[in-house]
Design an enzyme around this catalytic site. Structure first.
Site, short mmCIF file in Angstrom:
data_model
loop_
_atom_site.label_atom_id
_atom_site.label_comp_id
_atom_site.label_asym_id
_atom_site.label_seq_id
_atom_site.Cartn_x
_atom_site.Cartn_y
_atom_site.Cartn_z
N HIS A 181 -39.89 31.72 0.32
CA HIS A 181 -40.22 30.36 0.73
C HIS A 181 -40.61 29.43 -0.40
O HIS A 181 -40.86 28.25 -0.16
CB HIS A 181 -41.34 30.37 1.75
N LYS A 228 -47.88 15.85 5.91
CA LYS A 228 -47.55 17.20 5.44
C LYS A 228 -48.79 17.71 4.73
O LYS A 228 -49.73 16.95 4.50
CB LYS A 228 -46.34 17.17 4.51
N ARG A 229 -48.82 19.00 4.39
CA ARG A 229 -49.96 19.48 3.60
C ARG A 229 -50.10 18.64 2.33
O ARG A 229 -49.10 18.17 1.77
CB ARG A 229 -49.75 20.96 3.23
N LYS A 257 -45.91 17.54 -3.61
CA LYS A 257 -45.38 16.67 -2.56
C LYS A 257 -45.61 15.19 -2.88
O LYS A 257 -45.06 14.31 -2.24
CB LYS A 257 -46.01 17.04 -1.22
N THR A 299 -39.30 20.77 6.47
CA THR A 299 -38.82 20.71 7.85
C THR A 299 -39.32 19.43 8.50
O THR A 299 -38.70 18.94 9.45
CB THR A 299 -39.29 21.91 8.69
N LYS A 352 -37.50 16.69 11.33
CA LYS A 352 -38.07 16.16 12.58
C LYS A 352 -37.95 14.64 12.60
O LYS A 352 -37.59 14.04 13.62
CB LYS A 352 -39.54 16.56 12.71
#
Ligand SMILES: *Cc1c(COP(=O)(O)O)cnc(C)c1O
Length: 838
Positions: free
Chosen positions: A387, A578-579, A584, A686, A690
Site C-alpha cells: 500500500h 483525508k488523513r 498529501k 480512493t 468518490k
C-alpha cells in the site's frame, strides 16, 4: 401468525440484545418471505419494540437498535444459506486479512442491498419519525485509519455483490479510530467507544472460539523417519472469540461475513497464585489478555513498533488461519493436498503478514506436514497487497522482541530466510551484497524482520494499488524481487463501491441518473458512460446543476453544525478531506487560501470566483507536524471568516472528526476535489474516486490513481499541475525552495504574511517549524516546487467555474468516466488474475 413469530423470537436470546448463535437460527419462512418484506420488517420491528424495551416510551436510539436488529434478522436465512453453500467448497474460498475495516454505518447500506429502503421509510412513519433521522443515530464502525481500511470495506461490499465466497477477517477493537475534537484550533483526541450502546449487527459465535499461544519455548522431538517435530510449551493462551457481521451483496441474496476477533482470557489462569489465595489478583490479570483487542493504533502511513501492535497482528493471523484450517479439516480431514486449490489469503499490507510463518507453524507442528509440503501450500495460498512506498510505513520487527513473544515463529522465519537466500545466491552467484540487501533479516544493530520481504517471498502474487505505484514498486523498492520473480508482480488499481459512494450517499444524483439510464449502473458502473449522451439535453444539465446545488445546501448545513462556519451554496465548494500528512500537502492548499486572502485584501478581486474551502482529516497523535498543519488551517480559517470584506469572496472551515459518515455528506456537495500529493507518494487514493463519481472536478498531480482518472476523463476535464514522479526525483537533486520563493512575488507575499505572525498574533512562533519545512532544501514533499503551478491551475479552475455551462458539462463527464473506479472492477481483477487464476 403470532405463533410463528413467537417461535422465531424464542430462538433469540435477549442478553444484551445480541443474537447468541450456537445452533442455526431459522426465522419462519412466512414471516420473512421476500414477497412481503414490508410486513415482516414491520412485524419484526414491532416485536423488538414491544418485547425488548419492555416499555412504551422509546427514543431514537432504541428505535435504531430495534430496526437494525430487525434488518439483521431479515438477513439470517440468506446468511445461513450462503454459509452452507460456501462450506461445500464448490469454489475457492478467499480470506481477506486486514488489521483495519473502516465500515462506517451499516443501516442505510443494508437497506439498499436488501432493497427495503422504502419499506423501512414507511414503517418508521408509524413511529412518528423518518429514516434519515434514525440513520444518524448509528455510530460509525471506525475500525480503520483511512484509505487502507476503507478499501477493505469497499472490497467486502464488492465481493458479496459479485457473489464471491470471501470472508473478511479483522479485529473487534473496543475503541476504534479516535474522535477528533478541535479546541482552540488544536486537535484533541477522544476515545471512540463505539460499542457503548451495543452493536446490533454483530453475532457472537461461541462455538468457533480458538486459542492463540504467546511466549513459551520450543521443544524438539525426533521422529523415526528422521524429521523432527516441534512443540511449543509453557505458552500463555489467549482466547479469540469471533463476532460476525453480515455483509449483504447488492440484491443477490448473498450474505458474506466479516469475522472480527475479540481477545479474552481463558479460564486456566495462574493456579499457583490462585492456591495462595490471591484469587482476585489472578482474575484481575485476565485483563492483560483482553488488552490485545482494546484499541486501534491510529497511525496512517507510518508504523508503530509497540509490542502490543505485534500481538494484535499475530492474534488476528493465528485466529483466522486456525479458523480456516478447522473449516477445511471438517470437510476434507487432514489431507491438505487440496488446500491451496480451495483457499487463498489476501494480505492487506504487511500488517497480517505474520500469517506466513503462522501457517507454516500450524501445518508443520499441528498437522505434521513436511517443510516442503507446508511451504508449497503457503506459497500457493498467500497473496500480498502493498500500500505504500513511504519508508516510514515499511514494517520491521525486532528479532529479540519477537523471539520472546513468538519463539517458534522466529525459528520458522529464519528457516524460510535460509532456504530463500540459497535461491538468491543461485540467481546472483558470488554477489554477497545481494544477500544482505535481500535478506528477510536486516543485520547491523539489533536484528529486524523485514515484513514486506517475508510477504513477497512467501506469496504467489504481489500487487500495487495503482499503475504508477506498481511501476515504482517494480523499478524501485522491490526491484530485486521483481528481477527474481517478475511474474509475481501485478497491478490492481483501487476502487470504491458505487453502492455506498453514489447510490446511497447521493440519492438525488442517483435518481437523476436512474431517470435516464435505468438502474443497471449500480451493478455495472461502466454504464455511467451513457451520461455522455445526456450532455446535449439542456433540461438534464439543468437538473444536474440543481442536484449539485441542493447537495451543497445540505453540506452547508452540515458545515454549520460541525464547525459553526457559514458557507454559501452559491460559492464554489473546494474540498480536501483525508488523513493529514505532509505528503498529501494540505499545507499547499492552505498557502493557496492565504494567497487568495491577500489578493482580496489588496483589492485584486477581478474575476475572482467566490469559494468556500473545506479541509478535514485526522493527524496521528504522535505526528507533530501534521497537528501544526491542523492548527494553521484553523487559524487561517478564523482570520478569513472574521473579515467581512473577505467573506463575500472566501470562506474556510476545518471540519472536525472526518470519517466515513462525514464523507457521505461531503462528496455529493463538492465542486472541486483536491488531490495534490507530491507525485510518487500517494499509492492510489480512493477519496479522489468518490469525488469524481459524485461529479466533482479534480485539481491534482500525476500521482496514484489520479493518472488513471485523467486518462479516463481526458485532460480537458481535469486540472493538472505540478511535477511528475520522475521530475520530483530529478528536482530533488538540486532543490532550492528559497530561490523559488524569491522569484515568485505571489509566493513571497504568502510567506511574508505567514512569517509576520498574522495568523498567530497571540501565539508567536507556533508556525516556525512549518515555515522552516517549506524553505528546507531537504523538504521531501517539495511544496515550494509545485506552489506556482498549483496557483495557476487554481486560476484556471476559477475561470472555468465562471462558465457554469461548461463546468456542468465537465462535471457530468467526470461522473460518466468514473465507472472504471468501481471496486467491482477492482475485485473482478483480483478474482480473475489472483484468486481464481488457473
Ligand atoms: C475514502 C476515505 C479515505 C481515503 O481518502 P484519500 O483521499 O484516498 O486519502 C480516508 N478516510 C475516509 C473516512 C474515507 O472515506
Amino acid at each position: 401468525m403470532t405463533t410463528a413469530k413467537d417461535n422465531a423470537s424464542a430462538n433469540i436470546s435477549k442478553t444484551n440484545s445480541k443474537v447468541e448463535v450456537t445452533a442455526e437460527i431459522l426465522i419462519d419462512e412466512q414471516d420473512c418471505s421476500h414477497e412481503e418484506p414490508c410486513d415482516s420488517l414491520k412485524a419484526l420491528l414491532a416485536r423488538h419494540m414491544r418485547y425488548e424495551l419492555c416499555r412504551d416510551d422509546h427514543d431514537k436510539h432504541e428505535l435504531f437498535n430495534a430496526l437494525a436488529q430487525s434488518v439483521k434478522e431479515q438477513m439470517l436465512d440468506d446468511w445461513r444459506q450462503t454459509r452452507l453453500k460456501d462450506n461445500q467448497y464448490q469454489q475457492k474460498q478467499v480470506a481477506y486479512l486486514s488489521l483495519e475495516f473502516l465500515m462506517g454505518r451499516a443501516l442505510g447500506n443494508a437497506l439498499l442491498s436488501l432493497d427495503i429502503t422504502e419499506d423501512a421509510q414507511q414503517v418508521l412513519t408509524e413511529y412518528a419519525t423518518n429514516l434519515e433521522h434514525i440513520e444518524q443515530v448509528e455510530h460509525d464502525a471506525g475500525l480503520g485509519n483511512g484509505g487502507l481500511g476503507r478499501l477493505a470495506a469497499c472490497f467486502l461490499d464488492s465481493c458479496a455483490s459479485l457473489d464471491l465466497p470471501v470472508t473478511g477477517y479483522g479485529i473487534r477493537y473496543q475503541y476504534g479510530m479516535f474522535v477528533q475534537k478541535i479546541i482552540d484550533g488544536y486537535q484533541v483526541e477522544r476515545p471512540d467507544r463505539w460499542l457503548r450502546n451495543g452493536n446490533p449487527w454483530e453475532v457472537r459465535i461461541s462455538n468457533h472460539i480458538v486459542s492463540v499461544p504467546f511466549y513459551g519455548h520450543t521443544e524438539t522431538h525426533s521422529f523415526k523417519q528422521g524429521h523432527r517435530h516441534h512443540v511449543l510449551v509453557n505458552t500463555q493462551k489467549v482466547l479469540a472469540i469471533p463476532y460476525d457481521m453480515p455483509i449483504p451483496g447488492y440484491k443477490n441474496n448473498r450474505i458474506n461475513t466479516l469475522r472480527l476477533w475479540k481477545a479474552e482470557a481463558n479460564d486456566d489462569f495462574d493456579l499457583a497464585e490462585f492456591n495462595e489465595g490471591d484469587y482476585a489478583e489472578a482474575v484481575a490479570t485476565k485483563n492483560l489478555a483482553e488488552q490485545i483487542t482494546m484499541v486501534l493504533y491510529p497511525n496512517d502511513a507510518s508504523v508503530n513498533g509497540k509490542e502490543l501492535r505485534l500481538k494484535q497482528q499475530y492474534f488476528l493471523s493465528s485466529a483466522s488461519l486456525q479458523d480456516l484450517l478447522i473449516r477445511y479439516v471438517n470437510k476434507f480431514g487432514e489431507d491438505f493436498s487440496h488446500f491451496s486449490e480451495l483457499n487463498v489469503m489476501q494480505l492487506n499490507d504487511t500488517h497480517p503478514s505474520i500469517a506466513v510463518p503462522e501457517l507454516m507453524r500450524l501445518l508443520l507442528d499441528q498437522y505434521g506436514l513436511s517443510w516442503d509440503a507446508a511451504w508449497a501450500i503457503t506459497n500457493q495460498s498467500m497473496a500480498y497487497t502493498n500500500h505504500t512506498l513511504l519508508p516510514e510505513a515499511l514494517e520491521r520487527w525486532s528479532v529479540p522482541m519477537m523471539k520472546n513473544m513468538l519463539p517458534r515463529i522466529v525459528e520458522i522465519i529464519f528457516e524460510i530466510n535460509a532456504r530463500y537466500l540459497e535461491l538468491v545466491a543461485h540467481h546472483w552467484p558470488g554477489d554477497i551484497q545481494k544477500l544482505t540487501e535481500m535478506s528477510i533479516i536486516e543485520e547491523g544493530g539489533e536484528q529486524q524482520v523485514r515484513m514486506a520481504y517475508l510477504a513477497i517471498v512467501a506469496s504467489f502474487s504481489v500487487n500495487g494499488v495503482a499503475g504508477l505505484h506498481t511501476q515504482l514498486l517494480k523499478e524501485g523498492l522491490f526491484n530485486n524481487f521483481y528481477q527474481l520473480w517478475p511474474n509475481k508482480f501485478n497491478n490492481k488499481t483501487n476502487g470504491v463501491t458505487p453502492r455506498r459512494w453514489l447510490a446511497f450517499c447521493n440519492p438525488k444524483l442517483s435518481s437523476l441518473i436512474c431517470s435516464r439510464l435505468g438502474n443497471d449502473w449500480i451493478k455495472d458502473l461502466s454504464r455511467l458512460k451513457g451520461l455522455n449522451d445526456c450532455i446535449s439535453d439542456k433540461a438534464f444539465v439543468k437538473e444536474w446543476a440543481l442536484v449539485k446545488f441542493e447537495n451543497k445546501q445540505s453540506l452547508t448545513q452540515f458545515v454549520r453544525q460541525q464547525c459553526g462556519v457559514e458557507f454559501d451554496p452559491k460559492m464554489m465548494f473546494d474540498v480536501q478531506v483525508k488523513r493529514i500528512h505532509e505528503y498529501k500537502r494540505q499545507l499547499m492548499n492552505i498557502l493557496h487560501v492565504i494567497h487568495l486572502y491577500r489578493r482580496i485584501l489588496n483589492g485584486d478581486t477581478q474575476d475572482m470566483v467566490p469559494r468556500c474551502v473545506l479541509i478535514g482529516g485526522k493527524a496521528a497523535p504522535g505526528y507533530a507536524m501534521a497537528k501544526q498543519i491542523i492548527k494553521l488551517a484553523n487559524n487561517v480559517a478564523h482570520m478569513v471568516n472574521s473579515d467581512p470584506l473577505v467573506t463575500p469572496y472566501l470562506r474556510m472551515a476545518f471540519i472536525p472528526n472526518y470519517n466515513v459518515s462525514a464523507m457521505e455528506e461531503i462528496c455529493p456537495g463538492t465542486d472541486l476535489s483536491e488531490q495534490i500529493s507530491t507525485a510518487g507518494k500517494e499509492a492510489s487514493g480512493t477519496g479522489n474516486m468518490k469525488f469524481m463519481m459524485n461529479g466533482a472536478l479534480t485539481i491534482g498531480t500525476l500521482d496514484g490513481a489520479n493518472i488513471e482518472m485523467l486518462e479516463e476523463v481526458g485532460h480537458e476535464n481535469f486540472f493538472l499541475f505540478g511535477l511528475n514522479a520522475s521530475q520530483v526525483t530529478q528536482a530533488r537533486m538540486d532543490y532550492q525552495p528559497q530561490h523559488i520563493i524569491d522569484h515568485s512575488p505571489a509566493f513571497q507575499g504568502v510567506m511574508n504574511m505567514l512569517e509576520s505572525g498574522h495568523f498567530n498574533l497571540v501565539e508567536p512562533g507556533i508556525f516556525d517549524s512549518i515555515i522552516a519545512s517549506i524553505i528546507d532544501p531537504n523538504d521531501q514533499w517539495m511544496t515550494a516546487a509545485d506552489f506556482d503551478s498549483y496557483c495557476q491551475a487554481q486560476a484556471l479552475v476559477a475561470k472555468t467555474y465562471l462558465d457554469q455551462d461548461s463546468w456542468q458539462e465537465m462535471s457530468i463527464k467526470n461522473t460518466a468516466a468514473s465507472g472504471r473506479f468501481s471496486s467491482d472492477n477492482t475485485i473482478a481483477g483480483y478474482r480473475d488474475e489472483i484468486w481464481m487464476k488457473k
